[in-house]
Enzyme design. Sequence first.
Site, PDB file in Angstrom:
ATOM      1  N   CYS A 116       0.787  -1.153   0.041  1.00  0.00           N
ATOM      2  CA  CYS A 116       0.099  -0.041  -0.036  1.00  0.00           C
ATOM      3  C   CYS A 116       0.835   1.243  -0.112  1.00  0.00           C
ATOM      4  O   CYS A 116       0.285   2.449  -0.198  1.00  0.00           O
ATOM      5  CB  CYS A 116      -0.954  -0.239   1.173  1.00  0.00           C
ATOM      6  N   HIS A 256      -3.603   7.104   2.930  1.00  0.00           N
ATOM      7  CA  HIS A 256      -3.921   5.985   2.400  1.00  0.00           C
ATOM      8  C   HIS A 256      -4.975   5.607   3.163  1.00  0.00           C
ATOM      9  O   HIS A 256      -5.181   5.680   4.234  1.00  0.00           O
ATOM     10  CB  HIS A 256      -2.632   4.838   2.716  1.00  0.00           C
ATOM     11  N   ASN A 286     -10.106   0.060   0.353  1.00  0.00           N
ATOM     12  CA  ASN A 286      -8.851   0.181   0.420  1.00  0.00           C
ATOM     13  C   ASN A 286      -8.475  -0.491  -1.172  1.00  0.00           C
ATOM     14  O   ASN A 286      -8.474  -1.659  -1.398  1.00  0.00           O
ATOM     15  CB  ASN A 286      -8.242  -0.689   1.697  1.00  0.00           C
TER      16      ASN A 286
HETATM   17  C1  LIG Z   1      -9.409  -5.620   9.931  1.00  0.00           C
HETATM   18  C2  LIG Z   1     -10.022  -4.633  10.801  1.00  0.00           C
HETATM   19  C3  LIG Z   1     -10.962  -3.685  10.162  1.00  0.00           C
HETATM   20  C4  LIG Z   1     -10.741  -5.553  11.924  1.00  0.00           C
HETATM   21  O1  LIG Z   1     -11.137  -4.552  12.974  1.00  0.00           O
HETATM   22  P1  LIG Z   1     -10.796  -4.950  14.424  1.00  0.00           P
HETATM   23  O2  LIG Z   1     -11.380  -3.838  15.073  1.00  0.00           O
HETATM   24  O3  LIG Z   1      -9.430  -5.034  14.640  1.00  0.00           O
HETATM   25  O4  LIG Z   1     -11.616  -6.125  14.578  1.00  0.00           O
HETATM   26  P2  LIG Z   1     -11.038  -7.545  15.508  1.00  0.00           P
HETATM   27  O5  LIG Z   1     -10.208  -8.334  14.274  1.00  0.00           O
HETATM   28  O6  LIG Z   1     -10.430  -7.335  16.561  1.00  0.00           O
HETATM   29  O7  LIG Z   1     -12.283  -8.452  15.432  1.00  0.00           O
HETATM   30  C5  LIG Z   1     -13.366  -7.969  16.560  1.00  0.00           C
HETATM   31  C6  LIG Z   1     -14.447  -8.834  16.556  1.00  0.00           C
HETATM   32  O8  LIG Z   1     -15.259  -8.533  15.178  1.00  0.00           O
HETATM   33  C7  LIG Z   1     -15.388  -9.538  14.446  1.00  0.00           C
HETATM   34  N1  LIG Z   1     -15.159  -9.459  13.198  1.00  0.00           N
HETATM   35  C8  LIG Z   1     -14.156  -9.322  12.445  1.00  0.00           C
HETATM   36  N2  LIG Z   1     -14.686  -8.953  11.021  1.00  0.00           N
HETATM   37  C9  LIG Z   1     -15.893  -8.811  10.956  1.00  0.00           C
HETATM   38  C10 LIG Z   1     -16.797  -8.263   9.980  1.00  0.00           C
HETATM   39  N3  LIG Z   1     -16.598  -8.173   8.953  1.00  0.00           N
HETATM   40  N4  LIG Z   1     -18.000  -8.344  10.438  1.00  0.00           N
HETATM   41  C11 LIG Z   1     -18.518  -8.610  11.685  1.00  0.00           C
HETATM   42  N5  LIG Z   1     -17.645  -8.704  12.715  1.00  0.00           N
HETATM   43  C12 LIG Z   1     -16.382  -8.901  12.521  1.00  0.00           C
HETATM   44  C13 LIG Z   1     -14.142 -10.566  15.064  1.00  0.00           C
HETATM   45  O9  LIG Z   1     -14.366 -11.892  14.807  1.00  0.00           O
HETATM   46  C14 LIG Z   1     -14.333 -10.372  16.397  1.00  0.00           C
HETATM   47  O10 LIG Z   1     -15.141 -11.018  17.067  1.00  0.00           O
HETATM   48  P3  LIG Z   1     -14.927 -11.657  18.468  1.00  0.00           P
HETATM   49  O11 LIG Z   1     -14.610 -10.132  19.293  1.00  0.00           O
HETATM   50  O12 LIG Z   1     -16.076 -12.281  18.955  1.00  0.00           O
HETATM   51  O13 LIG Z   1     -13.709 -12.667  18.509  1.00  0.00           O
HETATM   52  C15 LIG Z   1      -8.794  -3.889  11.568  1.00  0.00           C
HETATM   53  O14 LIG Z   1      -8.005  -4.731  12.288  1.00  0.00           O
HETATM   54  C16 LIG Z   1      -7.993  -3.178  10.805  1.00  0.00           C
HETATM   55  O15 LIG Z   1      -8.640  -2.387   9.899  1.00  0.00           O
HETATM   56  N6  LIG Z   1      -6.694  -3.614  10.446  1.00  0.00           N
HETATM   57  C17 LIG Z   1      -5.532  -2.766   9.874  1.00  0.00           C
HETATM   58  C18 LIG Z   1      -5.923  -2.932   8.265  1.00  0.00           C
HETATM   59  C19 LIG Z   1      -4.995  -2.089   7.408  1.00  0.00           C
HETATM   60  O16 LIG Z   1      -4.465  -1.160   7.753  1.00  0.00           O
HETATM   61  N7  LIG Z   1      -4.267  -3.000   6.462  1.00  0.00           N
HETATM   62  C20 LIG Z   1      -2.991  -2.513   6.030  1.00  0.00           C
HETATM   63  C21 LIG Z   1      -3.128  -1.546   5.060  1.00  0.00           C
HETATM   64  S1  LIG Z   1      -3.325  -2.655   3.415  1.00  0.00           S
END
Ligand SMILES: CC(C)(COP(=O)(O)OP(=O)(O)OC[C@H]1O[C@@H](n2cnc3c(N)ncnc32)[C@H](O)[C@@H]1OP(=O)(O)O)[C@@H](O)C(=O)NCCC(=O)NCCS
Length: 333
Positions: A116, A256, A286
Amino acid sequence: MAKLKAAITGIQGYVPDYILTNKELETMVDTNNEWIVSRTGVKERRLLKGEGRGSSELGSEAIKGLLEKTNTSAGEIDLIICATATPDMPFPSTACIIADKIGAKNCFAFDLMAACSGFLYSVDTAAKYIEAGMYKKIIVVGADKMSSIVDYTDRATCIIFGDGAGAVLLEPTEDGLGVQDAILRCDGAGREFLHMKGGGSQNPSTHKTVDNKDHYIFQDGQPVFKAAVKNMADVSEEIMKRNNLSADDVAWLVPHQANKRIIDATARRMGVGDEKVMLNIQKYGNTTNGTIPLCLWEWENRLNKGDNIILAAFGGGFTWGSIYLKWAYDSKK
Ligand SMILES: CC(C)(COP(=O)(O)OP(=O)(O)OC[C@H]1O[C@@H](n2cnc3c(N)ncnc32)[C@H](O)[C@@H]1OP(=O)(O)O)[C@@H](O)C(=O)NCCC(=O)NCCS
């Protein structure tokens, strides 16, 4: 003689027509609109549907529009750098395919892979060629068909990514505008948390890699999130400090578009208000190397010559960075 700098003299974006909404995703995986919007900021994303279509198509469409609006012929282009994490194929480079598709016969072309952060790495690379006086017209295009590596049964990743491209023309200028500074970084230890296992030289494609879903994005969201928040904010703050820029001096932050919460944290650390932050994650998600040029394209009519702009990115690798540039033309005219 005044020092040569590299100025962006044109910008054009391209997104495919198909809109994948959160509502449609609700029918594909166990998720809901409220969760996606509150945790990421994404409402919909664009997909390039159809067999045999790749990132070069997205990039070529953006460049065709760019050439037209800047009255540039393809034959004048010296170099095309394509920032992509989803090349049409391992080789030849997507940049070479794009050069052929747009009819650029007098250039050389290569891909730059920094996930990215690729668009930032590419703009800095192009700027160095121009500052050295070697080339006069360089196109940097960020193009990614992320849908080609997204597992649409994995709710942790399929909600985030979309397809799109954006291209800029860079030319020399002696008026002090253009690219002023860049800070680019990487930490390969971060590959554990964000990668695609299959299809490379380490794990060539086999039936097993396909069965294991190794040709899709793997992301452990939380460590990526934490590293993105820290590192994108750190470099954005650092580039302001070393160029003596206060928050008031910054006209725009172009982050980004990976997650709205990462963007908010970066803007907060810089002391920059929401009104100065380009945000289109709600429409496109993204698009990896497409995010920053797609933002600049959408905001082009609001940019003024001399505006101080900070570009900031974080991505797989890990890679991250920021670029400080002074916008070089009055788009309102
Ligand atoms: C991917 C992302 C959105 C997930 O959000 P988060 O707040 O970290 O969520 P988590 O992975 O901790 O999951 C929290 C809960 O939501 C759930 N969950 C994950 N995806 C879900 C979805 N699409 N819909 C509903 N629930 C979801 C998980 O299973 C978890 O449930 P649990 O608490 O029962 O285990 C976030 O981590 C993120 O944006 N990461 C960085 C992405 C990025 O910058 N990439 C780099 C650039 S490419």
